[in-house]
Design a protein around this motif. Structure first.
Motif, PDB file in Angstrom:
ATOM      1  N   HIS A  56      51.005 -12.514 -19.864  1.00 22.48           N
ATOM      2  CA  HIS A  56      49.922 -13.094 -19.064  1.00 22.48           C
ATOM      3  C   HIS A  56      50.286 -13.031 -17.588  1.00 22.48           C
ATOM      4  CE1 HIS A  56      52.566 -16.551 -19.478  1.00 22.48           C
ATOM      5  NE2 HIS A  56      51.878 -17.218 -18.574  1.00 22.48           N
ATOM      6  N   HIS A  58      50.757 -15.052 -14.969  1.00 24.05           N
ATOM      7  CA  HIS A  58      51.498 -15.995 -14.111  1.00 24.05           C
ATOM      8  C   HIS A  58      52.724 -15.333 -13.483  1.00 24.05           C
ATOM      9  CE1 HIS A  58      49.600 -19.771 -16.127  1.00 24.05           C
ATOM     10  NE2 HIS A  58      48.874 -19.296 -15.144  1.00 24.05           N
ATOM     11  N   HIS A  61      56.152 -14.675 -14.850  1.00 29.98           N
ATOM     12  CA  HIS A  61      56.224 -13.673 -15.927  1.00 29.98           C
ATOM     13  C   HIS A  61      56.038 -12.254 -15.401  1.00 29.98           C
ATOM     14  CE1 HIS A  61      55.839 -16.750 -19.229  1.00 29.98           C
ATOM     15  NE2 HIS A  61      55.525 -17.435 -18.137  1.00 29.98           N
ATOM     16  N   HIS A 115      46.277 -20.844 -22.786  1.00 32.44           N
ATOM     17  CA  HIS A 115      47.112 -21.124 -21.603  1.00 32.44           C
ATOM     18  C   HIS A 115      46.501 -20.379 -20.408  1.00 32.44           C
ATOM     19  CE1 HIS A 115      50.673 -21.663 -19.122  1.00 32.44           C
ATOM     20  NE2 HIS A 115      50.774 -20.362 -18.982  1.00 32.44           N
TER      21      HIS A 115
HETATM   22 ZN   LIG Z   1      52.208 -19.249 -17.808  1.00 34.82          ZN
END
Ligand SMILES: [Zn+2]
Length: 260
Positions: A56, A58, A61, A115
């Motif tokens: 994902h 963010h 990451h 999320h």
């Molecule tokens: Zn995250």
């Protein structure tokens, strides 16, 4: 060729997972939030990077993608089709396959929104790279997805084979167990897990991965139909039904509000 999976620590509590095989000079990494610890790991091990897999958008990451591409410009970068991430070469969604020929490994892609709205996970070899969807003894917060999405993603993960090893992206286990005990103070499997996790934490040993079997016994967010969990959620939300999505939403909001 058997798959070796190792953690690289990043920031205060992130795990960047390395996929390797003894007979291959190339490795893959999952969710490199920072390039530096990955480049150091590669230098120490004498390996080269062959692929990047992203769950994902963010930054903890994805923040290392650019730096890794500078060192390894031609490699494939797999990531979610429904999120905008610079550097992704293969935009993936439910049912897509990732073939890592250099590891003789293959993973299928699961859509696990909640999320974030476009979050994906990678399933293969009895392993799930689940990013920030499910954590050991807990789950991710709802950011750009919805409570209903995250509940359904967790329900779906709970139906995978129990021997599946869950590689999440953060070392949050001990903290999560604290909230799990608010929900199920008398769960013997949870208390047993707490003492095992404490022993590991004292020695600085990662408590991840866990198995789905352990999560199904101890993680309240994967126990949404257990009577004890339903009852605890009902104490925190009046008129709550036992619908798992409603139970999840009550638990997650209770944790957000009062625990962390
Ligand atoms: Zn995250």
């Amino acid at each position: 060729m058997s798959l070796i999976i190792k953690p690289i620590r990043a920031f205060s509590d992130n795990y960047i997972w390395v996929l390797a095989a003894a007979s291959s000079d190339l490795v893959a990494v999952v969710d490199p939030g920072d390039a530096r610890p990955v480049l150091e790991w590669l230098q120490r091990s004498g390996k080269h990077l062959g692929a990047i897999m992203i769950t994902h958008f963010h930054s903890d990451h994805t923040g290392g993608i650019a730096g890794l591409l500078e060192a390894f410009p031609e490699i494939p970068v797999y990531g979610p089709a429904r999120e905008q991430i610079a550097g992704i070469t293969h935009r993936l969604s439910e049912g897509d396959e990732v073939e890592l020929g250099f590891l003789s490994a293959a993973f299928s892609v699961l859509d696990v929104p909640g999320h974030t709205a476009g979050h994906i996970a990678y399933l293969g070899h009895d392993v799930l790279f689940c990013g920030d969807t499910v954590f050991a003894a807990g789950c991710g917060r709802v950011f750009t997805g919805t409570f209903e999405q995250l509940a359904n993603s967790l329900l779906r993960i709970s139906r995978l084979p129990p021997e599946t090893r869950l590689y999440c992206a953060h070392e949050y286990t001990l903290d999560n167990i604290g909230f799990a005990k608010w929900v199920e103070a008398d769960n013997p499997a949870l208390l047993q897990r707490e003492s095992e996790v404490l022993a590991k934490a004292e020695k600085g040993i990662p408590t991840v991965p866990s198995t789905l079997a352990i999560e199904l016994e101890t993680n309240p967010f994967l126990r949404l139909t257990e009577q004890t969990v339903v009852a605890a959620a009902q104490q925190h939300m009046a008129e709550l039904s036992d619908d798992p999505v409603a139970v999840f939403t009550a638990l997650r909001q209770w944790k957000d509000r009062e625990y962390d």
